[in-house]
Scaffold this active site. Structure first.
Site, mmCIF file in Angstrom:
data_model
loop_
_atom_site.group_PDB
_atom_site.id
_atom_site.type_symbol
_atom_site.label_atom_id
_atom_site.label_comp_id
_atom_site.label_asym_id
_atom_site.label_seq_id
_atom_site.Cartn_x
_atom_site.Cartn_y
_atom_site.Cartn_z
ATOM 1 N N TYR A 144 -15.850 6.571 8.848
ATOM 2 C CA TYR A 144 -15.237 5.993 7.641
ATOM 3 C C TYR A 144 -15.538 7.348 6.663
ATOM 4 O O TYR A 144 -14.533 7.816 6.003
ATOM 5 C CB TYR A 144 -16.196 4.977 7.180
ATOM 6 C CG TYR A 144 -15.604 4.359 5.818
ATOM 7 C CD1 TYR A 144 -14.131 3.906 5.660
ATOM 8 C CD2 TYR A 144 -16.573 4.332 4.737
ATOM 9 C CE1 TYR A 144 -13.781 3.741 4.330
ATOM 10 C CE2 TYR A 144 -16.091 4.064 3.700
ATOM 11 C CZ TYR A 144 -14.826 3.548 3.307
ATOM 12 O OH TYR A 144 -14.320 3.288 1.974
ATOM 13 N N LYS A 148 -12.319 9.375 5.443
ATOM 14 C CA LYS A 148 -12.016 9.202 3.939
ATOM 15 C C LYS A 148 -12.152 10.575 3.134
ATOM 16 O O LYS A 148 -11.670 10.940 2.149
ATOM 17 C CB LYS A 148 -13.270 8.425 3.142
ATOM 18 C CG LYS A 148 -12.760 7.030 3.702
ATOM 19 C CD LYS A 148 -11.407 6.379 3.226
ATOM 20 C CE LYS A 148 -11.385 5.943 1.856
ATOM 21 N NZ LYS A 148 -10.224 5.144 1.467
HETATM 22 N N1 LIG Z 1 -14.920 -2.387 -0.300
HETATM 23 C C1 LIG Z 1 -15.726 -1.499 -0.788
HETATM 24 O O1 LIG Z 1 -16.967 -1.574 -1.102
HETATM 25 C C2 LIG Z 1 -15.395 -0.129 -0.937
HETATM 26 C C3 LIG Z 1 -15.881 0.975 -1.690
HETATM 27 C C4 LIG Z 1 -15.504 2.197 -1.607
HETATM 28 C C5 LIG Z 1 -14.089 2.399 -1.579
HETATM 29 N N2 LIG Z 1 -13.302 1.440 -1.070
HETATM 30 C C6 LIG Z 1 -11.940 1.732 -0.727
HETATM 31 O O2 LIG Z 1 -11.083 0.863 -1.358
HETATM 32 C C7 LIG Z 1 -9.846 0.845 -0.914
HETATM 33 C C8 LIG Z 1 -9.638 -0.814 -0.523
HETATM 34 O O3 LIG Z 1 -10.774 -1.306 0.297
HETATM 35 P P1 LIG Z 1 -11.195 -2.743 0.577
HETATM 36 O O4 LIG Z 1 -12.494 -3.065 0.485
HETATM 37 O O5 LIG Z 1 -10.082 -3.775 -0.249
HETATM 38 O O6 LIG Z 1 -10.764 -3.063 2.129
HETATM 39 P P2 LIG Z 1 -9.882 -4.425 2.653
HETATM 40 O O7 LIG Z 1 -9.931 -5.549 2.186
HETATM 41 O O8 LIG Z 1 -10.226 -3.906 4.210
HETATM 42 O O9 LIG Z 1 -8.253 -4.064 2.459
HETATM 43 C C9 LIG Z 1 -7.621 -2.757 3.240
HETATM 44 C C10 LIG Z 1 -6.257 -2.988 3.088
HETATM 45 O O10 LIG Z 1 -5.494 -1.720 3.864
HETATM 46 C C11 LIG Z 1 -4.637 -2.545 4.568
HETATM 47 N N3 LIG Z 1 -4.324 -1.534 5.654
HETATM 48 C C12 LIG Z 1 -5.108 -1.176 6.903
HETATM 49 N N4 LIG Z 1 -4.158 -0.700 7.677
HETATM 50 C C13 LIG Z 1 -3.162 -0.519 7.187
HETATM 51 C C14 LIG Z 1 -1.990 0.345 7.681
HETATM 52 N N5 LIG Z 1 -1.794 0.902 8.794
HETATM 53 N N6 LIG Z 1 -0.728 0.220 6.684
HETATM 54 C C15 LIG Z 1 -0.782 -0.348 5.615
HETATM 55 N N7 LIG Z 1 -1.946 -0.994 5.053
HETATM 56 C C16 LIG Z 1 -2.959 -1.027 5.968
HETATM 57 C C17 LIG Z 1 -5.045 -3.614 4.989
HETATM 58 O O11 LIG Z 1 -3.829 -4.675 5.256
HETATM 59 P P3 LIG Z 1 -4.313 -6.019 6.139
HETATM 60 O O12 LIG Z 1 -4.457 -6.852 5.167
HETATM 61 O O13 LIG Z 1 -2.735 -6.211 6.925
HETATM 62 O O14 LIG Z 1 -5.139 -5.814 7.372
HETATM 63 C C18 LIG Z 1 -5.537 -4.231 3.679
HETATM 64 O O15 LIG Z 1 -4.782 -4.645 2.769
HETATM 65 C C19 LIG Z 1 -9.933 1.586 0.720
HETATM 66 O O16 LIG Z 1 -9.374 2.660 0.452
HETATM 67 C C20 LIG Z 1 -11.578 1.631 1.042
HETATM 68 O O17 LIG Z 1 -11.840 3.021 1.294
HETATM 69 C C21 LIG Z 1 -13.813 0.360 -0.818
#
Ligand SMILES: NC(=O)c1ccc[n+]([C@@H]2O[C@H](COP(=O)([O-])OP(=O)(O)OC[C@H]3O[C@@H](n4cnc5c(N)ncnc54)[C@H](OP(=O)(O)O)[C@@H]3O)[C@@H](O)[C@H]2O)c1
Length: 335
Positions: A144, A148
């Site tokens: 990851y 990233k």
């Molecule tokens: N959560 C955290 O603590 C955290 C911390 C730091 C950074 N981030 C970053 O924040 C962002 C959002 O994370 P999140 O926690 O919201 O994750 P999440 O709930 O898993 O959401 C990920 C999203 O990406 C979509 N996705 C995955 N593969 C895809 C593809 N091939 N084409 C189009 N869409 C796709 C998923 O769609 P589906 O619904 O269809 O699966 C989902 O809507 C990410 O960039 C992550 O690296 C998250």
């Protein structure tokens, strides 16, 4: 809001952060085009957002044609989509190739700015002391953090080659309603009587409330000093694991300091065993490093956001965790 009346694209809008951002934008009169992969997720998103200006388009970051259509006519793209788990090859495709495709589509469509969501994980767990945005990435072998970090590289590369404006946000552990890991899982642990933890819990937990991440992204979309820059997004000063768990405990059982301090060697022993049986590039391979990092008091600096953007988190830990209560009740986890 400055984006009022403009059309913006949100990728990953069916996800935790993307849906919170979408809701906030729609509530403020921004026309949101939401990229989703499945009609089922689209229906859930529409239900969550309620009334408002939202256009749902089906697409995938690995399908360039779908991105071209989605980016057409948008002033800003918020790129939240990512694979947060899975094999290295899968994460590399979605996170790196996906970011590259997205930047190309934005440049082709004449998008003014892309706000790319990265993570504090790009720094890895090497550092102690104060960690600023200009420090080298060191994600180690965690797929990851590694992908990233590579994604940031892809964004910068296409940005320079195509003259496409971009800005990068690096959030810490995002908590809030709909966070499986940093709200549901941590809450389940915190409600145990007493809350078991390894060591004193005085090491720092690098968390941030979801609405603050969305808020900073909206600032980044407009601010002239954000162009080409990356920004950390977490509490500074950081909160300890003890207070992070403690706020959830207070929600569950009206106490915030009922800790069972387990000896850290137990965690190191478990981490060592976990590491041995984990596949290459999985988070399990980094367990001993995670354990070390959880004991440390490294501080991700927010000075850059304060100085350049005049921005800092608005929602305190206590307030943010309090705002999770309704969602935890809906899930039957809190009475
Ligand atoms: N959560 C955290 O603590 C955290 C911390 C730091 C950074 N981030 C970053 O924040 C962002 C959002 O994370 P999140 O926690 O919201 O994750 P999440 O709930 O898993 O959401 C990920 C999203 O990406 C979509 N996705 C995955 N593969 C895809 C593809 N091939 N084409 C189009 N869409 C796709 C998923 O769609 P589906 O619904 O269809 O699966 C989902 O809507 C990410 O960039 C992550 O690296 C998250």
């Amino acid at each position: 809001m400055a984006l009022n009346g403009q059309t913006v694209l949100v990728t990953g809008s069916s996800g935790f952060l993307g849906s919170a951002l979408t809701q906030r934008l729609v509530a403020n009169g921004v026309k949101v085009r939401a990229l989703v992969r499945s009609p089922r997720k689209a229906a859930l998103l529409r239900e969550a957002v309620g009334v408002g200006d939202i256009e749902i388009v089906q697409g995938d970051v690995l399908d360039a044609a779908s991105l071209a259509a989605a980016a057409e006519g948008c002033t800003v793209v918020f790129h939240c989509a990512a694979a947060l788990g899975g094999k290295l090859g899968v994460q590399r495709q979605v996170n790196v190739v996906g970011a590259r495709n997205l930047m190309q589509a934005a440049a082709d469509a004449g998008v003014r700015r892309v706000v790319h969501v990265s993570t504090l994980s790009v720094y890895g767990m090497l550092y102690d002391g104060v960690i600023t945005e200009d420090m080298a990435h060191g994600p180690g072998s965690d797929a990851y953090g590694l992908t990233k970090s590579e994604a940031e590289g892809a964004v910068r590369e296409v940005g320079a080659a195509r003259g496409q404006e971009y800005t990068i946000i690096r959030p810490g552990m995002i908590f809030g309603a709909r966070s499986h890991m940093w709200t549901e899982v941590v809450f389940r642990l915190a409600r145990l009587k007493p809350t078991p933890w390894f060591g004193s819990g005085k090491g720092f937990a690098h968390c941030i409330y979801v609405d603050d991440v969305a808020d900073m992204m909206i600032v980044l979309a407009e601010h002239p000093r954000a162009v080409g820059e990356a920004f950390n997004c977490t509490y500074d000063p950081a909160v300890t694991w003890r207070s992070y768990l403690g706020e959830y405990s207070r929600l569950a059982r009206s106490v915030n300091d009922d800790f069972l301090e387990l000896p850290p060697w137990m965690l190191y022993a478990l981490a060592g065993v976990g590491m041995m049986f984990s596949p290459p590039y999985s988070p399990g391979k980094m367990l001993p490093d995670y354990v070390d990092f959880m004991q440390k008091r490294a501080q991700f600096s927010m000075a850059k956001a304060r100085d350049l953007l005049d921005w800092e988190p608005q929602v305190s830990l206590e307030e943010g965790i309090g705002r999770c209560a309704e969602w935890l009740r809906q899930r039957g986890l809190l009475t």
